[in-house]
Design a protein around this motif. Structure first.
Motif, PDB file in Angstrom:
ATOM      1  N   ALA A 252       0.842  -1.199   0.000  1.00  0.00           N
ATOM      2  CA  ALA A 252       0.000   0.000   0.000  1.00  0.00           C
ATOM      3  C   ALA A 252       0.874   1.245   0.000  1.00  0.00           C
TER       4      ALA A 252
ATOM      5  N   GLU B 143       0.048  -6.157  -4.332  1.00  0.00           N
ATOM      6  CA  GLU B 143      -1.074  -5.647  -3.552  1.00  0.00           C
ATOM      7  C   GLU B 143      -2.374  -6.347  -3.956  1.00  0.00           C
TER       8      GLU B 143
ATOM      9  N   HIS C 127      -5.088  -8.545  -1.488  1.00  0.00           N
ATOM     10  CA  HIS C 127      -6.532  -8.364  -1.326  1.00  0.00           C
ATOM     11  C   HIS C 127      -7.298  -9.573  -1.843  1.00  0.00           C
TER      12      HIS C 127
ATOM     13  N   ASP D 289     -10.989  -9.359  -0.574  1.00  0.00           N
ATOM     14  CA  ASP D 289     -11.508  -7.997  -0.638  1.00  0.00           C
ATOM     15  C   ASP D 289     -11.742  -7.647  -2.108  1.00  0.00           C
TER      16      ASP D 289
ATOM     17  N   MET E 234     -11.446  -3.973  -3.386  1.00  0.00           N
ATOM     18  CA  MET E 234     -10.069  -3.512  -3.615  1.00  0.00           C
ATOM     19  C   MET E 234      -9.509  -4.150  -4.890  1.00  0.00           C
TER      20      MET E 234
ATOM     21  N   ARG F  21     -10.720  -2.195  -7.697  1.00  0.00           N
ATOM     22  CA  ARG F  21     -10.103  -0.871  -7.736  1.00  0.00           C
ATOM     23  C   ARG F  21      -8.701  -0.940  -8.349  1.00  0.00           C
ATOM     24  N   LEU F  22      -7.964  -1.955  -7.904  1.00  0.00           N
ATOM     25  CA  LEU F  22      -6.593  -2.083  -8.411  1.00  0.00           C
ATOM     26  C   LEU F  22      -6.597  -2.470  -9.883  1.00  0.00           C
TER      27      LEU F  22
ATOM     28  N   ASN G 200     -16.048 -11.184   2.072  1.00  0.00           N
ATOM     29  CA  ASN G 200     -15.962  -9.747   1.870  1.00  0.00           C
ATOM     30  C   ASN G 200     -16.056  -9.016   3.187  1.00  0.00           C
TER      31      ASN G 200
END
Ligand SMILES: Nc1ncnc2c1ncn2[C@@H]1O[C@H](COP(=O)(O)OP(=O)(O)O)[C@@H](O)[C@H]1O
Ligand SMILES: [Mg+2]
Length: 898
Positions: free
Chosen positions: A762, A784, A788, A793, A796, A799-800, A898
């Protein structure tokens, strides 16, 4: 002194008659001033100047030769290491002052006063010298004395106190018109000593630190003719003396009150072991073989086959502890035990250990008068029916005038000695005639010559007696008795790992310490019981004071316990000029090679060789390998620490810097093999940026060998060193490189889902965003993402994935594009969108080029093709078929929460 000749040597013989006519003698000459010279008829200013300078030189010489100067510092000490300059070390400082000197000065004529002060200073100087101290400065009637510099002794604090007590007696006994009294203050602490301070006439080797001030304050608190010591000195003395606790005293200039003790007298405990360690004896660990052998010897001795055991070992290895164990072992048997203790302060006092043993056996107390002492002696000797002549010799030995109780004999000193020794041997025979005897003769390396003669006779005599004699000594003593059939030698070695841990645990008692802290202590102390004990106590005390961070800090960073400081320094100081080489070697490390030392140390080859030979012959350093490419090792980590700690910060940093540069320039192979060594030296040299670069290289090198724990350690040190860098892009770039590489190693050791792993990535991604650097981002995103992914997750993950996609579009970088497809595919699959996932993975296969897309090792970047194959094969059965409600994967894999 021939004044005429002196004047001639100056080319000023014309004044010889004037000096003679005015009765100027050698003594008066020293005090002549410019006005006096004028009156003597030295009209020329040039001649006067010449004479004043020459007289000043004479005064210097006079001060040096008498070692008693008036308000003038003594020349710098040369014994330790004249070129070593200032050092950081533990010092016991004594401050001694004359009582009522102001009143004396107002009453007496200055010449009388001068005489009295001169006698007093002479007396201080002689006494201090006798106890191994160093008179640093006379300040009128005050004297500043160091114990522990220039030569440290293992018992500096004790020497200071003994010198103080002796000084009081000696000053009292001075036959002067006015009897004198002194006050003495003693304090111990860490100081910087040896710096040249002051200018011109006032130049001297001074001490920087609060210890001299505390000593001066304590002196001010002392009653006339008493010695008052501070807390640290008291701590070092154990029970060697009887003290009166003066409580905590407010002292001007100190915010905290100071704890002070008055020294009353040497304690009657004769055993240094008991006095210094006896309070809480650590239960015996290990030494089974030694105890078994001693048990066996005892059995033989009881069968009238007298046995002698020579127990040899370095200080603190446990000789005394074994003698205590022997006595405990046979405590319930019918036996007599006799203990003799040699003392470092009485190597010149004939039969000292025997005298003290007799006094103890007779239960004499220092307060008994002569007749009570004689009564007690008589009772003791009656038990063995000692003959009248022997009684007389023994009472004489104890300096007890027998006042007619025993017959007196007119003997020459030689005869007296010989008969006394015979009487003492007869005494032993008488005791052994009643029951078996165990005799302990401790610390024979300090024995006086007459006791040695007695011991010689005893060893010979007990062959036919039921006696077990255990003689202990350090390796520097060579016993004359080995080789005889009833004599065996036992060398005590260091404790093993298991026994070391057990000893630490015994010392800790109820107190808990993390396992790694215990391990650290065991490693640092090399299995020497004394070091183990003192180190553990130091750590335990620190924890008890609430400093828990220290319990896990590396033991090296704890420094050296005060109790061990003097004995370690004493060994180093004995090296003389070679100490400087030990210090340089200590900066290199516990292990050091000859070639690196030679490249760093400012000595010619032959000189250096001689110094190193001295280090090895002193037993402080071991040599490995042949002379050409020798490798050396400090025998004790603590000796290395002690040498290292004496160096002041600046020279130490400079040495580290020099070592690092030398390694880079002259030993590139070694630098490449051990980048962590360079990192260490650059860090200690205060060159954080260079250190960080090497920590990074070292970490990557370790990671490539799968030495991931080491890699984490190197990267973490690099991150720690970052704190010293100023804010800016250089710092951020270095951090990014470290965090990214650290993430991979953390995955290997702690797993994908460990919080440290996530934190490293992160932080790395934040730095990437700051720079907008795609390549770096590529290296962090994979790591990363998987963090996740394993933690389930999915928000995330999405998002990544988006971030990867955006960057791929922005840069047109196809490696990034593949990473985006990979992440998308995985996310889709675990979302249950198999058609989408299938599409993503097929795209990877069509674009993949192994030459360009296979990731480098160390960084955590997935090979997209490799990722595609196993993942997709396992789920391709579902291709095109959405599972009911699309929840299969997350249900089946409980990890996806989650
Ligand atoms: N085997 C052992 N088990 C427990 N403690 C020990 C052992 N050997 C030594 N010690 C402790 O270590 C310290 C130093 O030992 P000591 O016997 O005084 O050494 P030496 O007489 O060789 O100088 C003492 O406090 C002692 O109690
Ligand atoms: Mg001992």
């Amino acid at each position: 002194m021939d004044i005429a000749a002196w004047l001639r040597s100056l080319g000023l013989e014309e004044y010889a008659s004037a000096f003679r006519d005015n009765d100027i003698d050698a003594q008066l000459l020293l005090h002549l001033k410019a006005e006096d010279l004028k009156e003597l008829g030295v009209a020329s200013i040039g001649h006067r100047r010449k004479l004043i300078d020459a007289i000043a030189d004479l005064r210097d010489e006079d001060a040096r030769s008498s070692n008693v100067s008036v308000d003038r510092p003594l020349p710098a000490p040369t014994a330790a290491s004249p070129e070593a300059g200032a050092e950081r070390r533990q010092l016991t400082v004594m401050f001694c002052d004359l009582v009522g000197s102001t009143a004396l000065a107002s009453r007496l004529d200055v010449e009388d006063l001068r005489e009295i002060i001169g006698a007093y200073q002479q007396c201080v100087s002689d006494t201090i010298k006798r106890f191994g101290g160093f008179v640093a400065k006379y300040m009128g009637d005050g004297v500043l004395v160091y114990f522990g510099y220039p030569q440290a002794h293992e018992d500096d604090a004790e020497r200071a106190v003994r010198a103080g007590l002796a000084l009081i007696d000696i000053v009292n006994e001075l036959e002067l018109s006015d009897p004198l009294q002194v006050r003495i203050g003693i304090a111990t602490g860490i100081v910087v000593v040896g710096d040249i301070v002051g200018f011109g006439e006032a130049r001297e080797r001074g001490v920087i630190g609060e210890t001299p001030n505390i000593a001066a304050r304590l002196q001010g608190l002392a009653e006339p003719d008493t010695v008052v010591i501070g807390e640290r000195t008291h701590h070092l003395l154990g029970h060697l003396f009887d003290f009166r606790d003066l409580g905590t005293l407010e002292v001007k200039g100190y915010s905290e009150p100071i704890r002070a003790y008055q020294v009353l007298r040497p304690s009657i405990l004769d055993s240094r072991f008991e006095a210094l360690h006896g309070e809480r004896l650590t239960p015996l660990v290990g030494r089974e073989n030694e105890i078994e052998a001693l048990r066996h010897c005892w059995q033989r001795a009881k069968g009238i086959e007298g046995q002698v055991i020579l127990l040899v070992g370095e200080p603190g290895i446990g000789k005394s502890r074994i003698t205590v164990a022997v006595l405990e072992e046979i405590a319930n048997e019918q036996r007599t035990h006799l203990c003799y203790f040699c003392s470092p302060h009485h190597s010149g006092s004939a039969l000292y250990p025997i005298i003290r043993q007799l006094e103890r056996a007779a239960e004499m107390s220092p307060d008994d008068d002569t007749s009570t002492k004689l009564d007690k002696l008589e009772t003791l000797l009656a038990a063995t029916s000692t003959a009248a002549e022997d009684c007389s010799l023994v009472s004489d030995l104890l300096s007890l005038p027998s006042s007619g109780r025993f017959p007196t004999f007119d003997l020459s000193p030689q005869q007296r000695k010989s008969r006394t020794l015979q009487a003492l041997v007869r005494q032993l025979e008488a005791l052994a005639g009643r029951e078996p005897v165990v005799m302990i003769f401790e610390d024979v390396h300090w024995i006086d010559p007459t006791s040695l003669e007695l011991l010689d006779r005893t060893v010979e005599r007990i062959r036919m007696l039921p006696v077990l004699l255990v003689v202990t000594f350090r390796p520097e003593f060579t016993p004359p008795w080995s080789g005889q059939p009833h004599v065996s030698m036992m060398t005590l070695g260091r404790l093993g790992q298991r026994d070391g841990v057990a000893l630490v645990e015994h010392v800790l008692g109820q107190q808990d310490l993390p396992a790694e802290a215990i391990q650290g202590i065991v490693e640092r102390t090399d299995g020497v019981p004394l070091y183990l004990e003192e180190f553990t106590k130091a750590v335990a005390e620190m924890c008890a004071e609430g400093d828990h961070a220290q319990s896990t800090a590396s033991p090296a960073s704890l420094g050296i316990p005060a109790t061990l400081h003097a004995s370690l320094m004493a060994r180093l100081d004995r090296l003389g000029a070679a100490k400087n080489v030990a210090q340089i070697a200590a900066v290199i490390g516990r292990e050091f090679s000859h070639d690196l030392l030679a490249a760093v140390a400012p000595y010619a080859a032959t000189e250096l060789r001689a110094f190193i030979d001295q280090l090895t012959s002193s037993g402080m350093v071991f040599r490995r390998g042949t002379a050409a490419d020798s490798l050396y090792l400090f025998k004790h980590a603590l000796v290395q620490d002690a040498a290292y700690n004496t160096l002041l910060r600046r020279p130490r940093q400079q040495l580290h810097g020099k070592i690092a540069r030398t390694l880079e320039e002259l030993f590139p192979g070694r630098a490449a093999r051990e980048p962590e060594v360079l990192a260490h030296h650059f860090a200690k040299a205060g060159q954080a940026a260079r250190a960080i670069d090497y920590w990074l290289i070292a970490g990557k090198q370790a990671a490539q060998r799968s030495a991931n724990l080491e890699a984490i350690d190197h990267f973490s040190r690099g991150l720690k060193a970052l704190e010293a860098l100023p804010l800016g892009s250089e710092k951020d770039w270095k951090e990014l490189a470290l965090q990214t590489a650290l993430g991979t190693a953390l995955i290997s050791v702690h797993g994908y889902a460990a919080s440290q792993t996530g934190a490293a990535y992160a932080r790395a991604r934040i730095l990437c965003q700051k720079f907008g650097d795609a390549a770096a981002l590529h290296a962090t995103l994979s790591g990363e993402f998987v963090y996740h992914f394993v933690r389930g997750d999915r928000a995330m993950m999405r998002r990544l994935t988006k971030e990867a996609r955006r960057t791929a579009e922005r840069t047109g970088d196809d490696a990034f594009q593949l990473a985006g497809h990979r992440m998308d595919g995985i996310t889709a699959m675990y979302d249950g969108s198999f058609i989408e996932a299938s599409h993503e993975f097929e795209t990877i296969l069509s674009l993949y080029d192994p030459d360009r897309h296979r990731p480098p090792p160390v960084l955590y970047i997935h090979d997209p093709k490799f990722q595609r194959l196993p993942t997709w094969r396992s789920s391709s059965g579902f291709s095109g078929n959405r599972t009911p409600r699309g929840v299969w994967p997350s249900k089946r894999f409980g990890m996806l929460k989650n």
